[in-house]
Design an enzyme around this catalytic site. Structure first.
Site, short mmCIF file in Angstrom:
data_model
loop_
_atom_site.label_atom_id
_atom_site.label_comp_id
_atom_site.label_asym_id
_atom_site.label_seq_id
_atom_site.Cartn_x
_atom_site.Cartn_y
_atom_site.Cartn_z
N GLU A 123 52.50 13.39 35.18
CA GLU A 123 51.40 13.33 34.39
C GLU A 123 51.21 12.17 33.39
O GLU A 123 52.19 11.73 32.71
CB GLU A 123 50.81 14.55 33.75
CG GLU A 123 50.59 15.71 34.60
CD GLU A 123 50.14 17.03 34.18
OE1 GLU A 123 49.70 17.77 34.79
OE2 GLU A 123 50.27 17.36 32.81
N ASN A 180 52.29 25.16 21.31
CA ASN A 180 51.56 25.53 22.40
C ASN A 180 51.80 26.51 23.32
O ASN A 180 52.98 26.02 23.95
CB ASN A 180 51.00 24.31 23.51
CG ASN A 180 50.03 23.31 22.77
OD1 ASN A 180 48.87 23.69 22.41
ND2 ASN A 180 50.36 22.10 22.64
N CYS A 193 50.71 16.49 25.99
CA CYS A 193 51.94 15.92 25.97
C CYS A 193 52.81 16.98 25.72
O CYS A 193 52.91 17.39 24.51
CB CYS A 193 52.14 14.65 25.14
SG CYS A 193 50.84 13.24 25.57
C1 SAM Z 1 57.23 16.44 25.67
S1 SAM Z 1 58.24 15.49 24.24
C2 SAM Z 1 58.38 13.96 25.26
C3 SAM Z 1 59.03 12.99 24.23
C4 SAM Z 1 60.62 13.40 23.81
N1 SAM Z 1 61.34 14.00 24.75
C5 SAM Z 1 60.57 14.36 22.47
O1 SAM Z 1 61.17 15.28 22.78
O2 SAM Z 1 60.29 13.71 21.73
C6 SAM Z 1 56.73 14.73 23.14
C7 SAM Z 1 56.35 15.91 22.18
O3 SAM Z 1 55.86 17.06 22.61
C8 SAM Z 1 56.39 18.11 21.82
N2 SAM Z 1 56.28 19.44 22.52
C9 SAM Z 1 57.05 19.86 23.57
N3 SAM Z 1 56.70 21.12 23.65
C10 SAM Z 1 55.82 21.57 23.19
C11 SAM Z 1 54.67 22.67 22.87
N4 SAM Z 1 55.04 23.76 23.61
N5 SAM Z 1 53.89 22.68 21.86
C12 SAM Z 1 53.73 21.58 21.28
N6 SAM Z 1 54.55 20.47 21.50
C13 SAM Z 1 55.33 20.42 22.19
C14 SAM Z 1 57.79 17.76 21.81
O4 SAM Z 1 58.70 18.37 20.61
C15 SAM Z 1 57.68 16.29 21.33
O5 SAM Z 1 57.42 16.13 19.94
#
Ligand code: SAM
Ligand code: SF4
Length: 372
Positions: free
Chosen positions: A91, A300, A345
């Protein structure tokens, strides 16, 4: 065998080099394909026939396609579900900000709408963070640099993209080579994004952070810290065992010393886990030697990840107040947007979702803080 994307910079350069074709044709080819996505390479003006034959035999203009588009009700967020040539999905999420709504030096910001694109670097992720949907699906594949750049090309059909954040599916620094190559393409012609407008978000892969400052100076670095002590970090982010907090902070100090740039710290607010007063003070002290912006992120929840709850608003306000008031740290709170299309994201798909499914997710309204 999978065909290469022409946006795969390293491969197209290697093939042109081998065939003795000038590399200056590459940005021209990219420009033409961006404007004419269905083109046959034959229509590219002044392209030598050797280059045309090579492109036809070894490359495809696109190796991915837009499978579905989801618009949020307020039309601020657009989520693209992109199908890769191996049948997997990633996505990319476009977020539009009205810059006139913000203030800059006390005055309304100049300009109008600008867009930020949140892109994916992997299908799945090995890091297994307990709060992350992507982390629960395991690792499936690294995207090629072409597949990463294609997300930008697809998104550009919908909006003029000014900022790119690697906050979609995957850990970008675990796919280092392809991510660096893709960013080099994005800052070069014809995309010409400023490195200051590209942000790589990482869980904290120390050797890659050390390398990044030399390979891509000027880039924004965001670190998903999420806890001020090693013990809590290990509980919610298994990768913290391999990259301990103390060593991570040393690496960040070095990064800041060399890059002279502020670092963005992401901190998910998890009820009863990392959101108490003492955690705010520990975080403030930990970040004292740095120039940082802290972004507090409401968690989330998604169905299966019920072990965590998002912090109540009062806790978030208290956290922000301590970081700002006691430690003078610029601290923002991420607002939610695009909830009606699962436009987050960090909340990204495992399989092709039902078009009618409504998710609970946010996107990154204050990502603009990354680009001031
Ligand atoms: C999906 S990650 C991708 C980049 C990298 N892998 C990282 O962890 O920074 C991007 C951001 O989304 C946050 N994230 C992941 N799951 C989440 C959730 N359930 N609610 C809010 N933020 C979330 C992560 O902690 C990160 O800061
Ligand atoms: S938060 Fe980032 S590193 Fe952790 S599992 Fe999700 S994508 Fe991977």
């Amino acid at each position: 065998m999978a065909v290469r994307s022409i946006f795969d910079g390293a491969h197209i350069r290697a093939e042109f080099d081998k065939a003795g074709i000038s590399l200056h044709f590459i940005p021209l080819i990219w420009k033409h394909v961006i404007k004419n996505p269905n083109c046959d390479f034959g229509e590219i003006p002044s392209l030598p026939s050797a280059a045309y034959l090579l492109l036809r035999s070894k490359f495809k203009s696109f190796t991915s396609s837009i499978d579905s588009v989801f618009e949020s009700n307020d039309q601020v967020t657009t989520k693209l579900l992109i199908k890769l040539q191996n049948g997997e999905f990633v996505e990319a999420v476009i977020m539009r900000y009205d810059t006139r709504l913000g203030k800059y030096n006390g005055k309304p910001r100049p300009g109008g709408l600008r867009s930020t694109l949140c892109i994916s670097s992997q299908v799945g992720c090995k890091m297994g963070c307990k709060f992350c949907a992507t982390g629960t699906m395991g690792f499936k594949k690294n995207l090629t640099s072409g597949e990463i750049v294609e997300q930008l090309v697809h998104a550009s059909q919908f909006s003029k993209i000014r900022n790119v954040v690697f906050m979609g599916m995957g850990e970008p620094l675990n796919n280092y080579g392809a991510v660096v190559e893709a960013i080099r393409a994005m800052i070069g012609s014809p995309f010409q994004l400023s490195p200051k407008r590209i942000t790589v978000s990482t869980v904290g892969i120390i050797p890659a952070i050390n390398k990044l400052q030399n390979d891509l100076p000027g880039l924004n670095l965001a670190v998903s810290l999420h806890a001020p002590i090693q013990d809590i970090r290990c509980q919610i982010m298994p990768a913290a065992r391999a990259f301990p907090l103390e060593k991570l902070m040393d690496a960040l100090l070095l990064y800041q010393k060399n890059s002279l740039q502020k670092i963005f710290i992401e901190y998910i607010m998890l009820d009863g886990m990392n959101d108490e007063e003492q955690h705010a003070h520990l975080l403030g002290k930990l970040l004292a030697p740095f120039e940082v912006v802290v972004n507090l992120i409401p968690f989330n929840p998604i169905g299966i990840l019920s072990q965590f709850k998002t912090s109540v608003e009062m806790r978030v306000v208290m956290f922000q107040k301590i970081l700002r008031g006691t430690y003078n740290i610029r601290t923002t709170v991420r607002k939610q947007m695009g909830q009606d299309i699962s436009g987050a994201c960090g909340q990204l798909v495992v399989n092709r979702p039902d078009k009618n499914s409504i998710g609970n997710a946010n996107a990154l309204t204050d990502i603009e803080d990354l680009h001031l």
